[in-house]
Design an enzyme around this catalytic site. Structure first.
Site, short mmCIF file in Angstrom:
data_model
loop_
_atom_site.label_atom_id
_atom_site.label_comp_id
_atom_site.label_asym_id
_atom_site.label_seq_id
_atom_site.Cartn_x
_atom_site.Cartn_y
_atom_site.Cartn_z
N TYR A 37 0.86 -1.20 0.00
CA TYR A 37 0.00 0.00 0.00
C TYR A 37 0.89 1.24 0.00
O TYR A 37 1.87 1.29 0.73
CB TYR A 37 -0.87 0.04 1.26
CG TYR A 37 -2.32 -0.25 0.95
CD1 TYR A 37 -3.05 0.64 0.17
CD2 TYR A 37 -2.95 -1.38 1.43
CE1 TYR A 37 -4.38 0.39 -0.15
CE2 TYR A 37 -4.28 -1.64 1.12
CZ TYR A 37 -4.98 -0.75 0.33
OH TYR A 37 -6.29 -0.99 0.03
N GLU A 67 -0.62 4.79 -0.39
CA GLU A 67 -1.48 5.97 -0.61
C GLU A 67 -0.67 7.25 -0.47
O GLU A 67 0.15 7.38 0.44
CB GLU A 67 -2.63 5.98 0.39
CG GLU A 67 -3.74 5.04 -0.02
CD GLU A 67 -4.91 5.05 0.96
OE1 GLU A 67 -4.89 5.82 1.93
OE2 GLU A 67 -5.83 4.24 0.73
N ASP A 110 -7.45 13.11 -25.05
CA ASP A 110 -7.45 11.71 -24.62
C ASP A 110 -6.75 10.93 -25.72
O ASP A 110 -7.34 10.59 -26.75
CB ASP A 110 -8.91 11.24 -24.44
CG ASP A 110 -9.00 9.79 -23.98
OD1 ASP A 110 -8.01 9.05 -24.15
OD2 ASP A 110 -10.06 9.40 -23.47
N THR A 160 -4.22 5.85 -21.80
CA THR A 160 -4.19 4.54 -21.17
C THR A 160 -2.89 3.88 -21.61
O THR A 160 -2.28 4.28 -22.61
CB THR A 160 -5.39 3.65 -21.57
OG1 THR A 160 -5.48 3.64 -23.00
CG2 THR A 160 -6.68 4.17 -20.98
N LYS A 205 -2.94 0.10 -24.68
CA LYS A 205 -3.33 0.00 -26.09
C LYS A 205 -2.05 0.05 -26.94
O LYS A 205 -1.25 -0.87 -26.87
CB LYS A 205 -4.33 1.12 -26.42
CG LYS A 205 -5.64 1.01 -25.63
CD LYS A 205 -6.65 2.02 -26.08
CE LYS A 205 -7.99 1.85 -25.38
NZ LYS A 205 -8.08 2.52 -24.08
N ARG A 221 -2.70 -2.74 -18.07
CA ARG A 221 -3.88 -1.89 -17.91
C ARG A 221 -3.58 -0.81 -16.89
O ARG A 221 -3.15 -1.10 -15.78
CB ARG A 221 -5.08 -2.73 -17.45
CG ARG A 221 -5.64 -3.41 -18.61
CD ARG A 221 -6.72 -4.38 -18.43
NE ARG A 221 -6.81 -4.92 -19.76
CZ ARG A 221 -7.53 -4.39 -20.74
NH1 ARG A 221 -8.28 -3.34 -20.54
NH2 ARG A 221 -7.49 -4.93 -21.94
#
Ligand code: DSN
Length: 407
Positions: free
Chosen positions: A46, A48, A196, A222, A225, A231
């Protein structure tokens, strides 16, 4: 693997991926190094917060990782850290776009984006998406005659509607976008210009498509692709004050503290605004992909994707298929299968039965519903990763033609 049930499914999927020709424009095949980083121990941690300001102990290595990946991201797109910041924590494209609006667009304000049916994305303000519920989408499309962007029409809509943000970069648009024209339109109404570039980020990285960075305030990509990573998503943003945008001063619903920069607002919107702990394993894998994307071979790959798409479109056209806008400049094309009496759903299913995977897609001004639209979308990034070249595209076009005409 001890879990034989899941192991079997992983093997099945690997076999399926090997067996078919993947022409889904938004998919790709990652390297073993990317897979290794994704399956690494970073999944245990973790972290954060951001490097140097975490809410958990034990994040020394996480900080080094995130800083390394951020540096690689800026370098890949030739961006100066004095002018640009990058956030590599978004879980994927949809939350990344949501974070951008949360940072920059007061609730109820207008997002001007291409409508889904014309080639935009759900998260560009479409009503069924949360982005169309918290904000008002001002849709634009393409010219019915040319099926390409009509910048004069877009400028007219922007002047009439005065959106807070204008979004360009699409999921089913086969042509080059003139980002300079979008900049002028955004400036004429004091809007933020967001690109985008999820679909074509790898083409930009490989020098095969114009860079949006010269003109945009915010760029989202992203990573799974054309960038050929895991991802995930990245948000690049300029280190300029939000207060610079005129719509803010006209708006009744101002963003609190508009003296902060776009980059700072976006970091706060990603965490703690929207997400919890970053997926460090995905960030590690993004780092691996970014290094691969910086190699000379990747430039060749990006160019080959477009050569392949152009050849496939040319051959399909020669065989009598109507290609939306007459062809492609990018990695994808839209085929109007209804022009030969075959619905997009039926076309996609016929092709899948023969081992060719595409997706059904609306075409501009489609009279049919999205669940059974008039066309299919075909893309070449994954097939190009598998080594296909123009001669393979010629064969593929002949095969697609034969399957669709049922011969
Ligand atoms: N669903 C993706 C695509 O296929 O284009 C975009 O998110």
């Amino acid at each position: 693997m001890k879990d034989k049930e899941i192991e079997k499914l992983i093997r099945e999927e690997a076999a399926r991926e090997r067996k078919v020709v993947n022409l889904i424009a938004s998919e790709n095949f990652v390297s073993n190094d990317v897979l290794e980083a994704l399956g690494s121990v970073f999944t245990n941690k973790y972290a954060e917060g951001y490097p140097g300001g975490r809410y958990y102990g034990g994040t020394v290595v996480a900080d080094k990782l995130e800083n390394t990946v951020r540096k690689r991201a800026l370098k890949l797109f030739h961006l100066s850290p004095n002018e640009w910041s990058v956030n590599v924590q978004p879980y994927s494209g949809s939350p990344a776009n949501l974070a951008i609006y949360l940072a920059l667009v007061p609730p109820g304000e207008k997002i001007m984006g291409m409508s889904l049916a014309m080639g935009g994305h759900l998260t560009h303000g479409q009503r069924v998406s949360v982005t169309g519920k918290l904000w008002n989408q001002i849709p634009y499309g393409v010219s019915q005659r040319t099926e390409t962007l009509d910048y004069a029409e877009i400028a007219t809509i922007a002047k009439r509607e005065k959106p807070a943000i204008i979004v360009t970069g699409y999921t089913a648009y086969p042509r080059v976008i003139d980002f300079g024209k979008f900049r002028k339109i955004a400036d004429s109404v004091g809007a933020v210009l967001m690109v985008d570039m999820s679909h074509f980020a790898g083409l930009v990285a490989g020098g095969a498509y114009p860079t949006p960075f010269k003109y945009a305030d915010v760029v989202m990509a992203t990573t799974h692709k054309t960038l050929r990573g895991p991802r995930g998503a990245m948000i690049f943003s300029r280190k300029i004050q939000i207060a610079n945008f005129k719509f803010q001063t006209n708006s009744k619903s101002k963003i609190k503290n508009s003296k902060i920069t776009i980059a700072e607002a976006i970091d706060r919107a990603v965490f703690p605004g929207l997400q919890g702990g970053p997926h460090l394993n995905a960030i590690a894998a993004i780092g691996v992909a970014l290094r691969e994307d910086a190699k000379p071979e990747f430039k060749k790959y990006a160019k080959q994707i477009i050569k392949n798409a152009k050849m496939l479109a040319r051959e399909l056209k020669r065989l009598g298929w109507r290609i939306v806008s007459g062809g492609t400049d990018t990695h994808l094309m839209l085929v109007d299968t209804m022009s030969r009496g075959i619905g997009g759903k039926e076309a996609a299913e016929k092709l899948e039965r023969a081992g060719i995977i595409v997706n059904k897609n609306t075409i501009p001004y489609d009279m049919r519903k999205p669940t059974d639209p008039s066309g299919i979308r075909i893309g070449t990034p994954a097939a190009t990763t598998r080594g296909m070249k123009e001669k393979d595209m010629k064969r593929l076009a002949a095969k697609i033609d034969k399957i669709l005409r049922g011969k």
